[in-house]
Write an enzyme that holds these catalytic residues in place. Structure first.
Site, PDB file in Angstrom:
ATOM      1  N   ASP A   1       0.867  -1.023   0.525  1.00  0.00           N
ATOM      2  CA  ASP A   1       0.055  -0.095   0.436  1.00  0.00           C
ATOM      3  C   ASP A   1       1.176   1.740   0.300  1.00  0.00           C
ATOM      4  OD1 ASP A   1      -2.747  -0.050   0.033  1.00  0.00           O
ATOM      5  OD2 ASP A   1      -2.799  -0.840   2.290  1.00  0.00           O
TER       6      ASP A   1
ATOM      7  N   LYS B   1      -0.617  -0.541  -3.877  1.00  0.00           N
ATOM      8  CA  LYS B   1      -1.585   0.140  -4.297  1.00  0.00           C
ATOM      9  C   LYS B   1      -1.939   0.999  -3.403  1.00  0.00           C
ATOM     10  CE  LYS B   1      -4.469  -2.699  -1.076  1.00  0.00           C
ATOM     11  NZ  LYS B   1      -5.280  -1.568  -0.813  1.00  0.00           N
TER      12      LYS B   1
ATOM     13  N   GLU C   1      -5.267   3.777  -3.178  1.00  0.00           N
ATOM     14  CA  GLU C   1      -7.253   3.721  -3.062  1.00  0.00           C
ATOM     15  C   GLU C   1      -7.627   5.312  -3.680  1.00  0.00           C
ATOM     16  OE1 GLU C   1      -8.418   3.973   1.357  1.00  0.00           O
ATOM     17  OE2 GLU C   1      -7.293   2.031   2.082  1.00  0.00           O
TER      18      GLU C   1
ATOM     19  N   GLU D   1     -13.804  -4.038  -1.812  1.00  0.00           N
ATOM     20  CA  GLU D   1     -13.334  -4.078  -0.520  1.00  0.00           C
ATOM     21  C   GLU D   1     -15.249  -4.009  -0.187  1.00  0.00           C
ATOM     22  OE1 GLU D   1     -10.622  -2.388   2.621  1.00  0.00           O
ATOM     23  OE2 GLU D   1     -12.314  -2.789   4.413  1.00  0.00           O
TER      24      GLU D   1
HETATM   25  O1  KIV Z   1      -5.307  -2.231   4.298  1.00  0.00           O
HETATM   26  C1  KIV Z   1      -5.062  -3.590   4.206  1.00  0.00           C
HETATM   27  O2  KIV Z   1      -5.042  -4.264   5.003  1.00  0.00           O
HETATM   28  C2  KIV Z   1      -5.959  -3.542   3.553  1.00  0.00           C
HETATM   29  C3  KIV Z   1      -7.140  -4.917   3.263  1.00  0.00           C
HETATM   30  C4  KIV Z   1      -8.274  -4.736   3.769  1.00  0.00           C
HETATM   31  C5  KIV Z   1      -7.539  -5.129   1.677  1.00  0.00           C
HETATM   32  O3  KIV Z   1      -6.142  -2.868   2.267  1.00  0.00           O
END
Ligand code: KIV
Length: 269
Positions: A82, A110, A112, A179
Site C-alpha cells: 500500500d 496499491k 485507494e 472491499e
Molecule cells: O490495508 C489493508 O490491509 C487492506 C485490506 C483490507 C485489503 O487494504
C-alpha cells in the site's frame, strides 16, 4: 516467484487467487510454505501492528520497512504494498514513494481511489511500476464515509464504481481490489475485465481471488469482527496450526467454499 503474468494466467484459467496481508518475516515464511499466492503489505498495519484506530498515521517508511522484512523471508508470493494516506496526493509524491516501496521489495503498489487517479496510474505504469487500485470501502477515506460500511448499494452507485474501474484500467491499472460491496457487483466487475484480476474482501465469491487481514483469519481481532471474515484457526491444532490455517484458507479460496453466502453482502442491484 509468482509474478503479475501468473496472476493473469490464473484468472484466464479460472483458478482463484489467495491473498493475505502480512507484515513480518515469520508470517511471511509460513505463507511461503503454505503456498499463498499473494501478500499485501497493507496499511492496515496501522491498526494490527501499531495499535492506531485507523490507517491514517502510517508512513511510507513504515511500509518500506515491513515490505523488506516480508520479501526477505518469502520468495514465493506476489507482493504488493500500500501507498499510505496522502502519499500519492501529487504525481511527484506518488512517483517518489512508489519508488521507495518497490526498492524495498514490492512487485506492485496499491492506491485507494477511482477515476481521479488515472494520470498517476498512467505515469507509474509507464515507469515500470504495476498498480492495483482499491475501490469500494477505502479505509483511508473513513472520515468521508463516516465509518466502515457497505458501499455501492444502489444501481446508480454501482455504475459509478464500474465507471471508476473502467477509467483506471484504461489508464493501466493491472489489478483491482474491491472491499465491502454487493456480491453481484464483485461478479460484474470481474467479468468486465478479462485481463485484470479482481481481488475481493467482502465482495462475494465470484471475484478472481480473495484477501483477508491475517489477524482476522487467525482469530486475533478483538472487538467487532467484519461479516466477511472467517476464522481459519478455529479448525486447527498442534504446532503447525498457523501454517495449516493458511493452507486451509488457500484451499477454501480455490474450491470457493470461502467466502460462503454468510460472508457476502447480497443486495439486488
Ligand atoms: O490495508 C489493508 O490491509 C487492506 C485490506 C483490507 C485489503 O487494504
Amino acid at each position: 516467484m509468482i509474478s503479475l503474468s501468473h496472476l493473469r494466467k490464473f484468472k484466464e484459467q479460472g483458478r482463484k487467487i489467495s491473498c493475505l496481508t502480512c507484515y513480518d518475516a515469520s508470517m511471511a515464511k509460513a505463507m511461503e510454505l503454505a503456498e499463498i499466492d499473494s501478500i499485501l503489505i497493507g496499511d492496515s498495519l496501522g491498526m494490527t501492528i501499531q495499535g492506531h484506530d485507523s490507517t491514517l498515521p502510517v508512513t511510507v517508511a513504515d511500509m518500506a520497512y515491513h515490505t523488506s522484512a516480508v520479501r526477505r523471508a518469502n520468495q514465493h508470493s506476489f507482493i504488493m504494498t500500500d501507498l499510505p494516506f496522502m502519499s500519492y496526493a501529487t504525481l511527484n509524491d506518488a512517483l517518489s514513494n512508489a519508488r521507495t516501496v518497490m526498492q524495498a521489495g514490492a512487485q506492485m503498489v496499491k492506491m485507494e481511489g477511482g477515476e481521479w487517479l488515472s494520470e498517476i496510474v498512467q505515469v507509474l505504469t509507464r515507469n515500470g511500476i504495476p498498480v492495483c487500485i482499491h475501490l469500494g470501502l477505502t479505509p483511508q477515506s473513513v472520515h468521508v464515509f463516516g465509518g466502515y460500511k457497505l458501499q455501492a448499494k444502489t444501481r446508480e452507485a454501482a455504475d459509478q464504481l464500474i465507471a471508476d474501474c473502467k477509467a483506471v484500467v484504461e489508464a493501466g491499472a493491472a489489478l483491482l481490489l474491491l472491499e465491502c460491496v454487493p456480491a453481484q457487483l464483485g461478479k460484474e466487475i470481474a467479468e468486465l475485465f478479462p485481463n485484470v484480476p479482481v481481488i475481493g474482501i467482502g465482495a462475494g465469491v465470484e471475484t478472481d481471488g480473495q484477501v483477508l487481514v491475517v489477524q482476522d483469519m487467525l482469530g486475533l481481532t478483538f472487538g467487532k469482527v467484519a461479516r466477511f471474515v472467517r476464522n481459519f484457526m478455529k479448525e486447527q491444532a498442534g504446532e503447525t496450526a498457523i501454517m495449516d490455517a493458511f493452507k486451509a484458507y488457500h484451499v477454501a479460496v480455490q474450491d470457493q467454499s470461502f467466502p460462503a453466502p454468510e460472508h457476502s453482502f447480497q443486495v439486488e442491484l
